[in-house]
Design a protein around this motif. Structure first.
Motif, PDB file in Angstrom:
ATOM      1  N   ARG A 172       7.701   6.037   3.479  1.00  0.00           N
ATOM      2  CA  ARG A 172       6.468   5.628   2.806  1.00  0.00           C
ATOM      3  C   ARG A 172       6.775   4.913   1.496  1.00  0.00           C
ATOM      4  NH1 ARG A 172       2.079  10.159   2.603  1.00  0.00           N
ATOM      5  NH2 ARG A 172       2.913  11.308   4.371  1.00  0.00           N
ATOM      6  N   ARG A 184       0.546   4.407   0.451  1.00  0.00           N
ATOM      7  CA  ARG A 184       0.428   5.480   1.461  1.00  0.00           C
ATOM      8  C   ARG A 184       0.951   5.053   2.838  1.00  0.00           C
ATOM      9  NH1 ARG A 184      -4.153   6.929  -1.784  1.00  0.00           N
ATOM     10  NH2 ARG A 184      -5.271   5.161  -0.954  1.00  0.00           N
ATOM     11  N   LEU A 185       1.290   3.782   2.977  1.00  0.00           N
ATOM     12  CA  LEU A 185       1.841   3.311   4.251  1.00  0.00           C
ATOM     13  C   LEU A 185       3.358   3.216   4.150  1.00  0.00           C
ATOM     14  CD1 LEU A 185      -0.546   0.332   5.155  1.00  0.00           C
ATOM     15  CD2 LEU A 185      -0.753   2.717   5.854  1.00  0.00           C
ATOM     16  N   ARG A 230      -4.363   4.390   9.368  1.00  0.00           N
ATOM     17  CA  ARG A 230      -2.991   4.845   9.105  1.00  0.00           C
ATOM     18  C   ARG A 230      -2.895   5.562   7.762  1.00  0.00           C
ATOM     19  NH1 ARG A 230       0.743   2.619  12.673  1.00  0.00           N
ATOM     20  NH2 ARG A 230       0.011   0.737  13.686  1.00  0.00           N
ATOM     21  N   GLU A 231      -3.583   5.030   6.775  1.00  0.00           N
ATOM     22  CA  GLU A 231      -3.538   5.667   5.448  1.00  0.00           C
ATOM     23  C   GLU A 231      -4.043   7.102   5.527  1.00  0.00           C
ATOM     24  OE1 GLU A 231      -4.203   3.792   1.519  1.00  0.00           O
ATOM     25  OE2 GLU A 231      -5.039   2.160   2.715  1.00  0.00           O
ATOM     26  N   GLU A 267       4.682  -0.350   8.199  1.00  0.00           N
ATOM     27  CA  GLU A 267       3.222  -0.445   8.355  1.00  0.00           C
ATOM     28  C   GLU A 267       2.634  -1.501   7.420  1.00  0.00           C
ATOM     29  OE1 GLU A 267       2.416   4.189   9.763  1.00  0.00           O
ATOM     30  OE2 GLU A 267       2.288   3.653   7.638  1.00  0.00           O
ATOM     31  N   GLU A 281      -6.813  -0.737  11.237  1.00  0.00           N
ATOM     32  CA  GLU A 281      -5.552  -0.002  11.466  1.00  0.00           C
ATOM     33  C   GLU A 281      -4.997   0.552  10.170  1.00  0.00           C
ATOM     34  OE1 GLU A 281      -3.429  -2.282  15.099  1.00  0.00           O
ATOM     35  OE2 GLU A 281      -2.113  -1.476  13.537  1.00  0.00           O
ATOM     36  N   ARG A 282      -5.026  -0.293   9.141  1.00  0.00           N
ATOM     37  CA  ARG A 282      -4.462   0.128   7.862  1.00  0.00           C
ATOM     38  C   ARG A 282      -5.205   1.340   7.301  1.00  0.00           C
ATOM     39  NH1 ARG A 282      -5.597  -2.418   2.112  1.00  0.00           N
ATOM     40  NH2 ARG A 282      -5.958  -0.304   1.423  1.00  0.00           N
ATOM     41  N   ARG A 292       3.327  -4.801   9.036  1.00  0.00           N
ATOM     42  CA  ARG A 292       2.418  -5.014  10.168  1.00  0.00           C
ATOM     43  C   ARG A 292       1.023  -5.408   9.661  1.00  0.00           C
ATOM     44  NH1 ARG A 292       1.259  -4.458  15.313  1.00  0.00           N
ATOM     45  NH2 ARG A 292      -0.719  -3.538  15.939  1.00  0.00           N
ATOM     46  N   PHE A 293       0.599  -4.765   8.578  1.00  0.00           N
ATOM     47  CA  PHE A 293      -0.716  -5.077   8.010  1.00  0.00           C
ATOM     48  C   PHE A 293      -0.801  -6.562   7.653  1.00  0.00           C
ATOM     49  CE2 PHE A 293      -3.247  -5.129   3.900  1.00  0.00           C
ATOM     50  CZ  PHE A 293      -4.480  -5.116   4.512  1.00  0.00           C
ATOM     51  N   SER A 321      -8.124 -10.503  14.230  1.00  0.00           N
ATOM     52  CA  SER A 321      -6.845  -9.937  13.802  1.00  0.00           C
ATOM     53  C   SER A 321      -6.976  -9.320  12.405  1.00  0.00           C
ATOM     54  CB  SER A 321      -5.789 -11.046  13.811  1.00  0.00           C
ATOM     55  OG  SER A 321      -4.578 -10.550  13.335  1.00  0.00           O
ATOM     56  N   GLN A 322      -7.760  -9.972  11.558  1.00  0.00           N
ATOM     57  CA  GLN A 322      -7.949  -9.433  10.204  1.00  0.00           C
ATOM     58  C   GLN A 322      -8.797  -8.159  10.223  1.00  0.00           C
ATOM     59  OE1 GLN A 322      -9.435 -12.841   8.014  1.00  0.00           O
ATOM     60  NE2 GLN A 322      -7.382 -13.715   7.796  1.00  0.00           N
ATOM     61  N   GLN A 325      -0.837  -8.982  10.598  1.00  0.00           N
ATOM     62  CA  GLN A 325      -2.144  -9.134  11.234  1.00  0.00           C
ATOM     63  C   GLN A 325      -3.126  -9.871  10.325  1.00  0.00           C
ATOM     64  OE1 GLN A 325      -2.995  -4.968  11.841  1.00  0.00           O
ATOM     65  NE2 GLN A 325      -2.460  -5.067  14.005  1.00  0.00           N
ATOM     66  N   LEU A 326      -2.905  -9.719   9.037  1.00  0.00           N
ATOM     67  CA  LEU A 326      -3.877 -10.217   8.064  1.00  0.00           C
ATOM     68  C   LEU A 326      -3.769 -11.717   7.842  1.00  0.00           C
ATOM     69  CD1 LEU A 326      -5.944  -8.699   6.306  1.00  0.00           C
ATOM     70  CD2 LEU A 326      -4.299  -8.779   4.445  1.00  0.00           C
ATOM     71  N   ARG A 328      -8.837  -6.069  12.662  1.00  0.00           N
ATOM     72  CA  ARG A 328      -7.908  -5.062  13.178  1.00  0.00           C
ATOM     73  C   ARG A 328      -6.939  -4.607  12.086  1.00  0.00           C
ATOM     74  NH1 ARG A 328      -4.043  -6.618  17.987  1.00  0.00           N
ATOM     75  NH2 ARG A 328      -2.632  -4.881  17.820  1.00  0.00           N
ATOM     76  N   ALA A 329      -6.498  -5.558  11.294  1.00  0.00           N
ATOM     77  CA  ALA A 329      -5.556  -5.214  10.210  1.00  0.00           C
ATOM     78  C   ALA A 329      -6.178  -4.186   9.273  1.00  0.00           C
ATOM     79  CB  ALA A 329      -5.183  -6.475   9.429  1.00  0.00           C
ATOM     80  N   PHE A 330      -7.393  -4.425   8.848  1.00  0.00           N
ATOM     81  CA  PHE A 330      -8.038  -3.494   7.914  1.00  0.00           C
ATOM     82  C   PHE A 330      -8.349  -2.156   8.595  1.00  0.00           C
ATOM     83  CE2 PHE A 330      -8.788  -7.239   5.224  1.00  0.00           C
ATOM     84  CZ  PHE A 330      -8.432  -6.704   4.001  1.00  0.00           C
ATOM     85  N   VAL A 345       0.867  -1.179   0.000  1.00  0.00           N
ATOM     86  CA  VAL A 345       0.000   0.000   0.000  1.00  0.00           C
ATOM     87  C   VAL A 345       0.903   1.229   0.000  1.00  0.00           C
ATOM     88  CG1 VAL A 345      -1.850   1.206   1.219  1.00  0.00           C
ATOM     89  CG2 VAL A 345      -1.708  -1.289   1.321  1.00  0.00           C
ATOM     90  N   ASN A 385      -1.585   9.292   7.609  1.00  0.00           N
ATOM     91  CA  ASN A 385      -0.330   9.589   6.894  1.00  0.00           C
ATOM     92  C   ASN A 385      -0.481  10.698   5.864  1.00  0.00           C
ATOM     93  OD1 ASN A 385       0.995   7.675   8.329  1.00  0.00           O
ATOM     94  ND2 ASN A 385       1.174   6.171   6.684  1.00  0.00           N
TER      95      ASN A 385
END
Lengths: 327, 288
Positions: A159, A122-123, B38-39, A127, B34-35, A130-131, B27-28, A134-135, B30-32, A120, B42
């Motif tokens: 980034r 923008r990350l 963050r986007e 990050e 958080e992501r 980390r995504f 967890s998934q 978790q995924l 949370r992943a989406f 991604v 940022n």
């Protein structure tokens, strides 16, 4: 150098990768033993988008524990083939089985590296990691080591939109290889990487294979083929040839190189009437007579018979073998 | 623990050595979430666009309407705050989803053991969180410019929260078919939020300034943008004569049937969203 760096870091950190290596060293599974059953099997696989057929009857078998390189010109459908193998796309017809199951119904066996699709922008790199951590339930902490090996550790807090193409590739590779699964489908893993990094990536891929994983890579680079157990050439939406590099080289007809000024003469007797750019000259594939003589209408000192290289192998199987019966 | 064969891998998975299904799902999610957050964090442009736009709009209105009665200004503030929530839900949800589609990220997701419902839930949580911040900021802007707010009773709290949540869910899901159809980040960035803008302007600031609405009558108590707004106004604005502040007629939607209707809207939206995400994005069956 990259290997010794990896070894020292691996010992110090005690990551998932170390544990796997220790386990692997203890067991050392015999490669032939591991290849007792196919990991991937496709039969008459076809994929079309609207009217346009991309894959037209692909038959491919990949054995468990094997490292297969899939090669072919741009746009022949290698990425689409990988998508079907990964379960990302449903075939239009034919069958795909990965470990005996339809990959679209079971997605815990494969890590799929696509070109420029995982990260991604923008990350930051960290990050993104980390995504995916978790995924995906199978992501390991091996990425800590991979970013060191791929020389990306210092750029993780930047980034991704500010990354170069090579840096993005390294991050995507880090993500894909950190997923602990039995099959890795890596679509052009070394694209945009420099030679040192290509060697590092080869080291990581070989490591996966040593752990018993099956790896399928697509590439245009001869360097990538050097690490493969077998090569599959794709042309015109089909797998036109598969085999070990040695077998495939043995089946390549005589390669003749001459100067550019003799290109027409060479084309007249070359298979398929086609000549190819060689190292400083023009090359063509010939049929030799029983004595090994070449019926080329130029003086003897203006041509030479050369050993085929990977480029010749690529040209022969993707441009000529698919249109003739010479495989 | 790594294993050499897929059969072992599968046995390991089903044997419960790896994380359980629910913890993987969480967890998934949370992943989406958080992501997505963050986007937005940022990008200053994105952050300002989604958070400051409705509050800034309210400050502008407050200056323009300085002689307006406090309760009238309050109801207009609620209308703007709901618009802000709608806009953010459409913009954030649509824009980020379109980015994933345009970059072919769903090709990768489909090769992973991902739960489409975790994907949808995670994105929605992020949208709701951002919409909540924008909503509160807009209400604060209303207070700063002279508006007054008070809850009508204890029941007002859950009803107001529900109205807000259901608004967010409805508008986020509305973005999905547009994005899936166009698969274009620019369309999602500019065109999809316009749906919210049209809804806001076309219904008299989400049904709080009925004189400005081209449509009138009971229908303002049934539209998916005006119903929750008018419910929020009823429960958050301390007014007695609704006609005097321009919110009525029609009469305010005070009965429980309106809350039920809102829940129905949200359930339909979630069902449609689930089907679209499963079928169009993950290319799986109609339902998880």
């Amino acid at each position: 150098m990259a290997v010794s760096q990896r070894e020292s870091q691996g010992r110090g950190q005690g990551t998932d990768r170390d544990r796997r290596q220790n386990q692997t060293e203890g067991q050392k599974p015999d490669r032939e033993q591991r290849r007792s059953h196919p990991c991937i099997q496709t039969s008459n696989l076809e994929k079309s988008f609207g009217e346009e057929g991309v894959l037209e009857g692909v038959d491919l078998t990949v054995e468990t524990g094997e490292l297969l390189a899939v090669m072919g010109p741009n746009g022949v459908g290698k990425s689409v083939l990988f998508s079907c193998l990964a379960g990302s796309d449903h075939p239009s017809s034919g069958t795909v089985e990965v470990f005996g199951a339809d990959p679209t119904t079971r997605s815990d066996t494969t890590s799929f590296l696509l070109q420029d699709a995982l990260c991604v922008d923008r990350l930051t790199g960290r990050e993104n990691l980390r995504f995916y951590e978790q995924l995906h339930p199978n992501v390991t902490d091996d990425w800590h080591e991979y970013v060191e090996i791929l020389d990306l550790a210092d750029d993780l807090d930047k980034r991704v939109e500010n990354y170069s193409g090579g840096m993005k590739r390294k991050l995507e590779l880090t993500i894909a290889l950190s997923i602990d699964v039995p099959l890795y489908l890596l679509d052009e893993p070394t694209a945009a990487l420099d030679l040192t990094m290509i060697q590092a990536v080869h080291g990581l891929i070989r490591e996966k294979q040593t752990e018993g994983k099956t790896v399928v890579v697509s590439s245009h680079r001869p360097m990538d083929v050097e690490i493969a157990d077998r090569i599959a050439f794709v042309a015109d939406g089909r797998v036109v040839a598969t085999g070990t590099p040695d077998d495939l080289f043995d089946a390549v007809p005589t390669v003749v190189e001459t100067t550019l000024s003799n290109a027409e003469a060479l084309a007249e007797i070359a298979r398929g009437g086609e000549v190819f750019q060689g190292n400083g000259g023009i090359r063509g594939f010939l049929s030799t007579d029983a004595d090994g003589a070449v019926d080329l209408d130029v003086s003897d000192d203006e041509y030479e018979i050369v050993s085929p290289g990977y480029t010749d192998l690529f040209n022969y199987y993707t441009k000529l073998a698919s249109t003739t019966d010479d495989r | 623990m790594a294993t050499n064969t897929p059969t072992d891998r599968h046995e390991t998975d089903t044997g419960g050595v790896t994380d359980s299904g629910s913890s993987v799902w969480l967890s998934q999610v949370r992943a989406f979430t958080e992501r997505c957050l963050r986007e937005v964090m940022n990008s200053w442009t994105m952050l300002l666009t989604v958070l400051a736009l409705p509050a800034g709009l309210q400050l502008f209105y407050g200056v323009m309407w300085e002689d307006m009665p406090a309760t009238m200004l309050s109801s207009a503030t609620v209308g703007t705050a709901v618009f802000g929530a709608m806009y953010i839900c459409l913009y954030i949800f649509g824009y980020l989803l379109a980015g994933d589609l345009e970059d072919r990220r769903y090709e990768a997701y489909r090769s992973m053991p991902l739960s489409p419902s975790a994907d949808l839930s995670g994105r929605m949580l992020a949208g709701i969180a951002l919409a909540a911040v924008a909503f509160v900021l807009t209400i604060l802007a209303g207070v700063v410019t002279g508006g007054s707010f008070a809850i009508r009773g204890l029941a007002s709290v859950p009803i107001a929260v529900l109205a807000f949540l259901l608004t967010c869910v409805f508008w986020m899901i509305l973005a999905v078919p547009f994005v899936v159809y166009t698969e274009n980040e620019r369309v999602a960035e500019y065109a999809v939020p316009m749906i919210g803008m049209l809804g806001y302007m076309g219904t008299g600031f989400n049904g709080v300034m009925v004189e400005l609405a081209p449509i009138e009558g009971e229908v303002l108590n049934y539209l998916p943008n005006t119903l929750p707004t008018r419910l929020l106004v009823y429960h958050l604005v301390p007014a007695g004569d609704w006609a005097e502040i321009g919110v009525a007629p029609p009469a305010m939607p005070t009965g429980p049937e309106y809350v039920v209707l809102m829940v129905v809207y949200a359930l339909i939206a979630v069902a449609v969203g689930t089907v679209v995400v499963n079928k169009a994005l993950y290319k799986r069956g109609w339902w998880p």
